[in-house]
Design an enzyme around this catalytic site. Structure first.
Site, short mmCIF file in Angstrom:
data_model
loop_
_atom_site.label_atom_id
_atom_site.label_comp_id
_atom_site.label_asym_id
_atom_site.label_seq_id
_atom_site.Cartn_x
_atom_site.Cartn_y
_atom_site.Cartn_z
N TYR A 1 0.78 -1.40 0.01
CA TYR A 1 -0.04 0.08 -0.12
C TYR A 1 0.99 1.35 -0.22
CZ TYR A 1 -3.28 -3.74 1.60
OH TYR A 1 -3.98 -4.78 1.66
N HIS A 2 1.78 1.38 -0.93
CA HIS A 2 2.75 2.55 -1.12
C HIS A 2 2.72 2.97 -2.30
CE1 HIS A 2 5.37 0.39 2.55
NE2 HIS A 2 4.02 0.99 2.83
N PRO A 3 1.55 3.28 -3.01
CA PRO A 3 1.77 3.83 -4.51
C PRO A 3 2.07 5.13 -4.38
CG PRO A 3 -0.50 3.87 -3.48
CD PRO A 3 0.39 3.11 -2.63
#
Length: 560
Positions: A475-477
């Site tokens: 969850y690090h876009p």
């Protein structure tokens, strides 16, 4: 009657909240924050141990999912983004990682002038209120001079009471790795305690740290509305078209519009406003304001696997995996803001290099004393523990594209995960190195059976099948409005965060990252808001730091 302010900020997340706080700080400018999400009140967000709930609740999450990922068997992966005050800082895992010094030196070398390590470090210090817990009995004591001590963002370590945390750090040393007392200080590389944005038992989100204090000022306001598009007069941004209570309104910007709506929503808003690849905009009937091919491209993320083991002793958090224990934990947190509810449980960590010849860490570990999915939906049957592990700098790139000219339509998100042969080699290496760590003497009394991938999964075909079926987003876009030199045709914003090709419009959030940083992205996103605020106000940047990072002296020849 139209709303009006000097600065309109779209997005009340990590960067947007910091911008609101700093732009309104001296009282001279009126600031309006546009946020579609609602309140962050309640235990699901504020209790750190409840972190698995908000990212799976439609009330707090935009609910984005990827297109079928071609290299992951067509799986659609979740891409949570915060739809709430505080944005993703209100639904994330609260892990605090600045990133490595070399990450920012790479930014500067890529055209982001003024964003090197020496330039950004003073902003990390300005935002931090770091709490020294006296150090770790294995990893040693941190150097407080490397940290900030009076910023809005409280940063602390968990108590590390569970003996498995000590075992993880000790096992790293036994495997030949170094120890680090503070991976956010001079030395990221090594095993040591993990840091979290928690204060007095509560999630210390960007909303709690920055936005709520700013909203107590007369010159800062929040409007709950959907931003539909940026409005222009000629080439200058003059406001934002918003929708609230089923009515279309205009929020007028006397000075500038700043998009801080996430690496998914910021490029989407630019495209809806006519800033983006001309052929894509034309296909959706959108008039081109500025033909910028890079808008929505360069999408990056971290992927991770869980390596899970059964535990031979009943000491894991599984003993609390029942409604009675959860009730007691919740009650203690509610009344005293203490106990297990006051921690995200990610209390030990590591950053290592995958091989000799890699200058600085390219693998990250989160250790958790329970075997459970990150979303909290399923636990292993019995006592267990796990390490989350993944490479930090994949060369795979994806995109965010419009599905429709309707501002309410979700965009098409394609990360193109695992598209490079090196990705597969890196993950196989992660599994091998992790198995070696758990085979150390420190875990001899604890390690039982390997749950995932399983002791029998050793050949390349079996490992690749496990990776393809089980790898998950961390969850690090980021990266979809890449910062670079003004004459770079692939850049979207210049080093002043100004959108190239128009006036009065900036982007300041994780979408401007040229390349993803080591570790979790909340801290770099807040730093971006802090630094951008000085750029927007025309203030001199904070004096650059000459603090040098620790680099393994034998990195060309040694992996550890």
């Amino acid at each position: 009657m139209a709303l009006a302010a000097d600065y309109i900020i779209v997005g009340a997340g990590s960067a947007g909240a910091a911008l609101a706080h700093r732009l309104s700080e001296d009282g001279r400018n009126r600031v309006l924050v546009v946020e579609y999400g609602g309140s962050d009140a309640g235990p699901f967000i504020q209790m750190p141990a409840a972190l698995s709930y908000p990212m799976n609740m439609a009330r707090y999450d935009w609910g984005y999912v990827t297109e079928p990922e071609p290299h992951l068997g067509g799986r659609r992966l979740a891409c949570p983004r915060g739809k709430v005050i505080g944005g993703s800082s209100s639904i994330n895992g609260m892990v605090y990682v600045r990133g490595h010094a070399r990450d920012y030196d790479h930014w500067e070398a890529s055209g982001a002038r003024g964003w090197g390590h020496g330039d950004v470090l003073p902003y990390f210090k300005r935002m931090e209120h770091w709490h020294d817990d006296g150090g770790d009995d294995v990893a040693g004591r941190a150097d407080p001079s490397r940290r900030g001590h009076d910023g809005p963002l409280h940063v602390k370590r968990g108590p590390r009471d569970n003996p498995l945390h000590r075992a993880f750090i000790t096992a790293g040393a036994e495997a030949g790795y170094g120890l680090t007392a503070d991976y956010n200080g001079a030395r990221q590389e090594g095993f040591g305690p993990m840091e979290m944005t928690v204060w007095r038992g509560r999630r210390w989100s960007a909303a709690n740290a920055y936005l709520k204090p700013a909203l107590r000022r007369e010159n800062c306001a929040l409007v709950r509305a959907r931003a539909r598009r940026v409005l222009f007069e000629g080439r200058r941004a003059v406001g934002v078209e918003i929708e609230r209570d089923l009515r279309i309104e205009v929020a007028q910007a006397r000075a500038e519009v700043i998009l801080a709506a996430s690496s998914i929503n910021s490029p989407t808003l630019l495209k809806l406003s006519g800033v983006g690849p001309g052929d894509e905009l034309a296909a959706h009937g959108i008039d081109v304001q500025a033909n910028r091919a890079g808008v929505g491209e360069n999408l990056q993320d971290h992927l991770e696997l869980y390596l899970q083991y059964t535990c031979r002793r009943p000491i894991t958090l599984y003993r609390h995996w029942n409604w009675f224990s959860k009730l007691l934990i919740g009650a203690r947190w509610t009344f005293f803001k203490s106990g297990l509810g006051a921690s995200n449980q990610f209390e030990s960590a590591a950053f290592i290099r995958s091989r000799a010849g890699v200058e600085y860490p390219d693998i990250q570990y989160h250790f958790l004393p329970i075997a459970v999915r990150y979303d909290g939906q399923a636990a292993a049957e019995g006592h267990g523990f796990q390490a989350h592990v993944g490479p930090m700098r994949s060369a795979s790139r994806g995109h965010v594209r419009l599905a429709s000219p309707d501002p309410a339509a979700a965009p098409r998100i394609q990360f193109n995960y695992m598209s490079k042969p090196q990705d597969w080699e890196d993950f196989r290496r992660c599994i091998a190195l992790t198995r070696e760590i758990f085979a150390q003497p420190a875990f001899a009394d604890y390690v039982g059976r390997e749950i995932t991938p399983g002791d029998g999964v050793t050949d390349e075909a079996g490992l690749d099948a496990f990776i393809r079926d089980h790898v998950e987003s961390a969850y690090h876009p980021c990266g979809t409005c890449r910062m670079g030199a003004a004459d770079d045709p692939g850049a979207v914003v210049d080093p002043e965060c100004r959108v190239i090709g128009v006036e009065g419009l900036r982007v300041a959030d994780s979408s401007i990252f040229p390349r993803i940083t080591n570790g979790n992205l909340n801290a770099p996103s807040i730093m971006t808001g802090e630094k951008a605020s000085d750029l927007i106000l025309g203030r001199p940047p904070l004096p650059a730091s000459n603090e040098a990072p620790w680099i393994h002296p034998q990195w060309p020849d040694r992996q550890r």
